[in-house]
Design a protein around this motif. Structure first.
Motif, PDB file in Angstrom:
ATOM      1  N   MET A   1     -14.441  20.741   3.346  1.00 15.27           N
ATOM      2  CA  MET A   1     -13.847  20.306   4.618  1.00 15.27           C
ATOM      3  C   MET A   1     -13.471  18.830   4.541  1.00 15.27           C
ATOM      4  N   GLU A   2     -12.258  18.552   4.987  1.00 14.47           N
ATOM      5  CA  GLU A   2     -11.787  17.165   4.974  1.00 14.47           C
ATOM      6  C   GLU A   2     -12.404  16.416   6.153  1.00 14.47           C
ATOM      7  N   ILE A   3     -13.076  15.321   5.868  1.00 17.61           N
ATOM      8  CA  ILE A   3     -13.744  14.605   6.961  1.00 17.61           C
ATOM      9  C   ILE A   3     -12.994  13.325   7.318  1.00 17.61           C
ATOM     10  N   LEU A   4     -12.244  12.809   6.336  1.00 15.64           N
ATOM     11  CA  LEU A   4     -11.527  11.548   6.537  1.00 15.64           C
ATOM     12  C   LEU A   4     -10.160  11.661   5.904  1.00 15.64           C
ATOM     13  N   LYS A   5      -9.140  11.271   6.660  1.00 18.76           N
ATOM     14  CA  LYS A   5      -7.783  11.286   6.105  1.00 18.76           C
ATOM     15  C   LYS A   5      -7.106   9.969   6.434  1.00 18.76           C
ATOM     16  N   ILE A   6      -6.652   9.283   5.403  1.00 19.97           N
ATOM     17  CA  ILE A   6      -5.986   7.987   5.565  1.00 19.97           C
ATOM     18  C   ILE A   6      -4.537   8.179   5.161  1.00 19.97           C
ATOM     19  N   GLU A   7      -3.613   7.820   6.057  1.00 26.29           N
ATOM     20  CA  GLU A   7      -2.185   8.013   5.795  1.00 26.29           C
ATOM     21  C   GLU A   7      -1.447   6.692   5.903  1.00 26.29           C
ATOM     22  N   HIS A   8      -0.852   6.283   4.782  1.00 24.00           N
ATOM     23  CA  HIS A   8       0.052   5.117   4.759  1.00 24.00           C
ATOM     24  C   HIS A   8      -0.547   3.900   5.462  1.00 24.00           C
ATOM     25  N   LEU A   9      -1.793   3.617   5.136  1.00 21.72           N
ATOM     26  CA  LEU A   9      -2.491   2.524   5.805  1.00 21.72           C
ATOM     27  C   LEU A   9      -2.043   1.172   5.255  1.00 21.72           C
ATOM     28  N   SER A  10      -1.672   0.275   6.169  1.00 22.50           N
ATOM     29  CA  SER A  10      -1.279  -1.082   5.782  1.00 22.50           C
ATOM     30  C   SER A  10      -1.957  -2.076   6.709  1.00 22.50           C
ATOM     31  N   LYS A  11      -2.214  -3.258   6.160  1.00 20.54           N
ATOM     32  CA  LYS A  11      -2.755  -4.333   6.997  1.00 20.54           C
ATOM     33  C   LYS A  11      -2.208  -5.660   6.502  1.00 20.54           C
ATOM     34  N   THR A  12      -1.546  -6.357   7.394  1.00 21.56           N
ATOM     35  CA  THR A  12      -1.065  -7.709   7.094  1.00 21.56           C
ATOM     36  C   THR A  12      -1.783  -8.664   8.033  1.00 21.56           C
ATOM     37  N   TYR A  13      -2.392  -9.712   7.469  1.00 20.98           N
ATOM     38  CA  TYR A  13      -3.008 -10.745   8.300  1.00 20.98           C
ATOM     39  C   TYR A  13      -1.985 -11.855   8.510  1.00 20.98           C
ATOM     40  N   GLY A  14      -1.909 -12.370   9.711  1.00 21.70           N
ATOM     41  CA  GLY A  14      -1.027 -13.503   9.994  1.00 21.70           C
ATOM     42  C   GLY A  14       0.431 -13.098  10.052  1.00 21.70           C
ATOM     43  N   LYS A  15       1.277 -14.092  10.280  1.00 22.18           N
ATOM     44  CA  LYS A  15       2.714 -13.823  10.471  1.00 22.18           C
ATOM     45  C   LYS A  15       3.548 -14.801   9.658  1.00 22.18           C
ATOM     46  N   GLU A  17       5.505 -17.028   7.124  1.00 23.37           N
ATOM     47  CA  GLU A  17       5.278 -17.567   5.779  1.00 23.37           C
ATOM     48  C   GLU A  17       3.830 -17.410   5.320  1.00 23.37           C
ATOM     49  N   SER A  18       2.895 -17.479   6.280  1.00 22.74           N
ATOM     50  CA  SER A  18       1.479 -17.442   5.905  1.00 22.74           C
ATOM     51  C   SER A  18       0.925 -16.012   5.908  1.00 22.74           C
ATOM     52  N   ALA A  19       1.785 -15.007   6.101  1.00 22.04           N
ATOM     53  CA  ALA A  19       1.304 -13.623   6.165  1.00 22.04           C
ATOM     54  C   ALA A  19       0.694 -13.184   4.830  1.00 22.04           C
ATOM     55  N   VAL A  20      -0.434 -12.466   4.915  1.00 18.98           N
ATOM     56  CA  VAL A  20      -1.082 -11.912   3.720  1.00 18.98           C
ATOM     57  C   VAL A  20      -1.112 -10.398   3.861  1.00 18.98           C
ATOM     58  N   LYS A  21      -0.467  -9.700   2.930  1.00 18.17           N
ATOM     59  CA  LYS A  21      -0.495  -8.239   2.939  1.00 18.17           C
ATOM     60  C   LYS A  21      -1.748  -7.788   2.198  1.00 18.17           C
ATOM     61  N   ALA A  22      -2.798  -7.459   2.939  1.00 19.19           N
ATOM     62  CA  ALA A  22      -4.084  -7.128   2.316  1.00 19.19           C
ATOM     63  C   ALA A  22      -4.136  -5.660   1.893  1.00 19.19           C
ATOM     64  N   LEU A  23      -3.438  -4.777   2.633  1.00 23.83           N
ATOM     65  CA  LEU A  23      -3.383  -3.349   2.279  1.00 23.83           C
ATOM     66  C   LEU A  23      -1.941  -2.901   2.370  1.00 23.83           C
ATOM     67  N   ASP A  24      -1.499  -2.148   1.379  1.00 18.93           N
ATOM     68  CA  ASP A  24      -0.083  -1.814   1.270  1.00 18.93           C
ATOM     69  C   ASP A  24       0.075  -0.314   1.028  1.00 18.93           C
ATOM     70  N   ASP A  25       0.240   0.457   2.104  1.00 19.84           N
ATOM     71  CA  ASP A  25       0.556   1.879   2.012  1.00 19.84           C
ATOM     72  C   ASP A  25      -0.491   2.682   1.228  1.00 19.84           C
ATOM     73  N   VAL A  26      -1.708   2.650   1.740  1.00 21.43           N
ATOM     74  CA  VAL A  26      -2.819   3.361   1.090  1.00 21.43           C
ATOM     75  C   VAL A  26      -3.023   4.716   1.760  1.00 21.43           C
ATOM     76  N   SER A  27      -3.040   5.788   0.958  1.00 19.34           N
ATOM     77  CA  SER A  27      -3.309   7.130   1.469  1.00 19.34           C
ATOM     78  C   SER A  27      -4.345   7.823   0.590  1.00 19.34           C
ATOM     79  N   PHE A  28      -5.323   8.451   1.184  1.00 16.14           N
ATOM     80  CA  PHE A  28      -6.244   9.338   0.465  1.00 16.14           C
ATOM     81  C   PHE A  28      -7.091  10.106   1.480  1.00 16.14           C
TER      82      PHE A  28
END
Ligand code: ADP
Ligand code: ADP
Length: 227
Positions: A1-15, A17-28
């Motif tokens: 049974m699938e308990i956790l599904k992550i789809e196209h997860l992204s996280k950018t901190y800040g905006k 010039e100073s933006a940091v892309k910490a997560l870039d399209d993670v799925s599992f």
């Protein structure tokens, strides 16, 4: 049974010039009862990923489903309640409340949700964690290993769907680390507790069913070790 599904997860901190892309399209996806280790260099996005899975902070893109719940479709209040019930979080530095006893720290998530403490369940958990004689102690009266066991107790008190740990042995000596690794393995094997653990500790990675390597905010490798 699938308990956790992550789809196209992204996280950018800040905006801008100073933006940091910490997560870039993670799925599992993670199956119930899986023990997943997450490894990768410092700054690769592991903690950010765990925070997104744990509902600690909102992603900038993508979805996280825990069982059937679309976590980030919830509002802040609903998310806080969902997190306390369904996600057990463990940290490197335990994050216990110094003025509360072991028992109070362990049962805090229930109190915050105005749920009753089931004395039988608490006793059983306390026995599993071998904290019977420590219930009235304060965190600073305990060893690091004992403090981590209290934080595992706090994480498990509401029977969460998944347990997330960020370097759970990172602040422990070798003996206490082994004890915590054995305990996590036992919780996984005996109680089929789904576990996702960020770690630099080879002993943990060697116990996992699956190792996901993160590099530059992306999945570089996803290996099933056994099963
Ligand atoms: P890891 O856990 O693998 O060390 P992190 O998820 O902590 O990686 O960090 C990934 C990247 O995101 C790093 O460049 C880090 O500096 C940045 N980062 C993490 N958290 C924040 C934050 N709250 N604000 C700004 N940048 C952050
Ligand atoms: P870890 O080794 O667990 O990644 P860090 O020292 O990178 O530990 O991060 C500790 C906390 O600080 C995390 O909650 C992370 O999100 C935050 N953080 C990390 N990098 C940054 C940053 N550049 N700016 C602001 N917060 C950050």
């Amino acid at each position: 049974m699938e308990i956790l599904k992550i789809e196209h997860l992204s996280k950018t901190y800040g905006k801008g010039e100073s933006a940091v892309k910490a997560l870039d399209d993670v799925s599992f996806s993670v199956q119930k009862g899986e023990f997943v280790a997450i490894i990768g260099p410092s700054g690769s996005g592991k903690s950010t990923l765990l925070h997104m899975l744990g509902g600690v902070d909102r992603p900038t893109g993508g979805n996280v489903f825990v069982e059937e719940t679309d976590m980030y479709a919830l509002n802040e209040t609903q998310l806080a309640i969902f997190r306390r019930r369904q996600i057990g979080l463990i940290y490197q530095f335990f994050n216990l409340i110094p003025v509360l006893t072991v028992e109070e720290n362990m049962t805090l998530p229930l109190l915050l949700d105005q749920q009753k403490v089931d004395k039988k369940q608490l006793d059983s958990l306390v026995n599993t964690l071998n904290l019977q004689h420590r219930l009235n102690h304060l965190p600073n009266q305990l060893s690091g290993g004992q403090q981590q066991r209290v934080s595992i107790g706090r994480a498990l008190i509401s029977n969460p769907a998944i347990m997330l740990a960020d370097e759970p042995t990172g602040n422990l000596d070798s003996k206490n680390s082994s004890e915590i690794v054995d305990l996590l393995k036992m919780l996984n094997k005996t109680y089929h507790q789904t576990l996702i653990v960020i770690t630099h500790d080879e002993r943990i990675a060697l116990q996992a069913d699956r190792i996901i390597s993160i590099e530059d905010g992306r999945i570089a490798k996803d290996e099933v070790i056994r099963r």
